[in-house]
Scaffold this active site. Structure first.
Site: not given
Length: 397
Positions: A13, A141-144, A146-147, A194, A205
């Protein structure tokens, strides 16, 4: 790849508008990204569960009797309406041999897998012997998100393995989606995953990963936007690390110091989110070229606002300058202070212009993807719908 395998994917996202303002009760728009996480579930070796995450260097397997014994020992501590308890997480870390203070993506991914596996089997019956492989197009860890994409894929796969949700993929179909009711269940378990990874996430997310498209988030309430268009973008990772916590605290400090100056800026960011939502909802029915200049102007105005509230960075200014030299409009996405930026591509932006912009961005040391936003949420795939690279990454090594 064995046809008996099941392949699930979920999108990452980006925040389109409203980052930071959302912390102060304003609206934010989150959209599903064309970059996805893929999970392959296959029948496994007798009596064990195996998980392989090549992206973070994880290959672990556990005997089912050991997992069942651990679940019995932890008893009634698995409740999807409550956050995972510290005691359960400590016990799972001990069981998996994860150091108490470990917080790397590999450790958190294993912990989320174990928690979801035990909690889902406590409610719906044992997870059978399976091999799970997860591979992602998203950087961690890019704020996208992924987790969350990982947690959504895991929830769908484990719920399916236990028989709690159906397999909607019919013969001859290449992709399928679950029912609204089943997606609500997938989302609630993904949120638990999450919580294991992030402690106190907003739930945005995993909701984007489950439903896809675009969502509006305000003061804890999540609302899916009605039909939204798929928009082409460049996503650029400046690779400049930043601390979200520090950036959020800095904004708060500025608001306390200059309330009469800063509060109108937050109101203006809120108005940008509202305006953008109106444009996105009008586009599918009437996809007029006039919509794009409005979206571009909103990007420009919001980027200036984000600089005003103190979350800009020289790397992001450079990204905006480079794309502007190609007639394109960009803004930061997420926490700022480095991290990622998004650039809107119009339908008539030529492939040559896109390639030239990508080349110049990569020359700055950035990583760049041409992708889209408004992508579908959690999806079941037949192997014929998957790109060669995905099939290769998910195949047994």
């Amino acid at each position: 790849m064995a046809e008996r395998g099941l392949v699930v994917s979920a999108p990452g996202k980006v925040i389109l508008h409203g980052e930071h303002a959302v912390v102060h009760g304003k609206a934010a728009l989150a959209v599903a990204l064309g970059l996805r996480t893929f999970l392959c579930l296959r029948p496994g070796g007798e009596g064990r569960l195996r998980v392989r995450l090549p992206g973070v260097g994880v290959l672990r397997s556990w005997e089912r009797p050991g997992l069942s014994a651990l679940r019995e020992q932890l008893g009634a501590d698995f409740d999807e309406s409550k956050p995972p308890s510290a005691e359960v997480l400590e016990a799972l870390k001990e069981f998996a041999g994860i150091p108490a203070e470990a917080s790397g993506p590999d450790s958190l991914a294993i912990l989320a897998f174990l928690y979801m596996c035990l909690a889902i089997s406590a409610k719906y019956g044992d997870v059978p012997s399976v091999d799970i492989v997860v591979w992602s197009e998203l950087p961690t860890g890019a704020g996208l998100g992924s987790s969350a994409a990982y947690a959504v894929c895991l929830a769908a796969a484990l719920l399916h393995a236990c028989g709690a949700i159906s397999c909607p993929l019919k013969d001859g179909e290449i992709t399928a989606r679950w029912t609204e009711e089943e997606m609500t269940l997938i989302n609630s378990w993904a949120f638990q995953g999450e919580r294991v990874i992030h402690g106190n996430p907003s739930g945005v997310d995993n909701a984007v990963g489950t439903w896809g498209g675009a969502l509006r988030y305000q003061s804890g309430k999540i609302k899916a936007l009605k039909r939204v268009p798929t928009l082409r973008i460049l996503l650029t990772n400046t690779k400049v690390p930043r601390s979200t916590k520090v950036l959020v605290a800095g904004v708060k400090e500025k608001i306390l110091k200059f309330p009469a100056i800063m509060n109108p800026v937050l109101d203006s960011i809120d108005a940008i989110s509202q305006e953008c939502q109106s444009v996105l909802e009008a586009m599918p029915a009437n996809p007029s070229p006039e919509h794009y200049p409005v979206l571009e102007e909103l990007f420009d105005i919001n980027q200036h606002h984000l600089n005003v509230i103190g979350v800009g960075h020289p790397s992001l200014d450079r990204l905006c300058r480079v794309t502007a030299s190609h007639g394109l409009h960009s803004k930061l996405t997420g926490a700022g202070g480095g991290g990622c930026g998004i650039t809107l591509l119009r339908p008539d932006t030529t492939p040559q212009a896109v390639e030239a912009a990508k080349r110049d961005l990569c020359a700055c040391g950035f990583e760049c993807w041409e992708t889209d936003i408004g992508a579908p949420g959690v999806t079941l795939h037949s192997s014929s719908s998957l790109k060669a690279q995905v099939l290769h990454e998910l195949s047994e090594s």
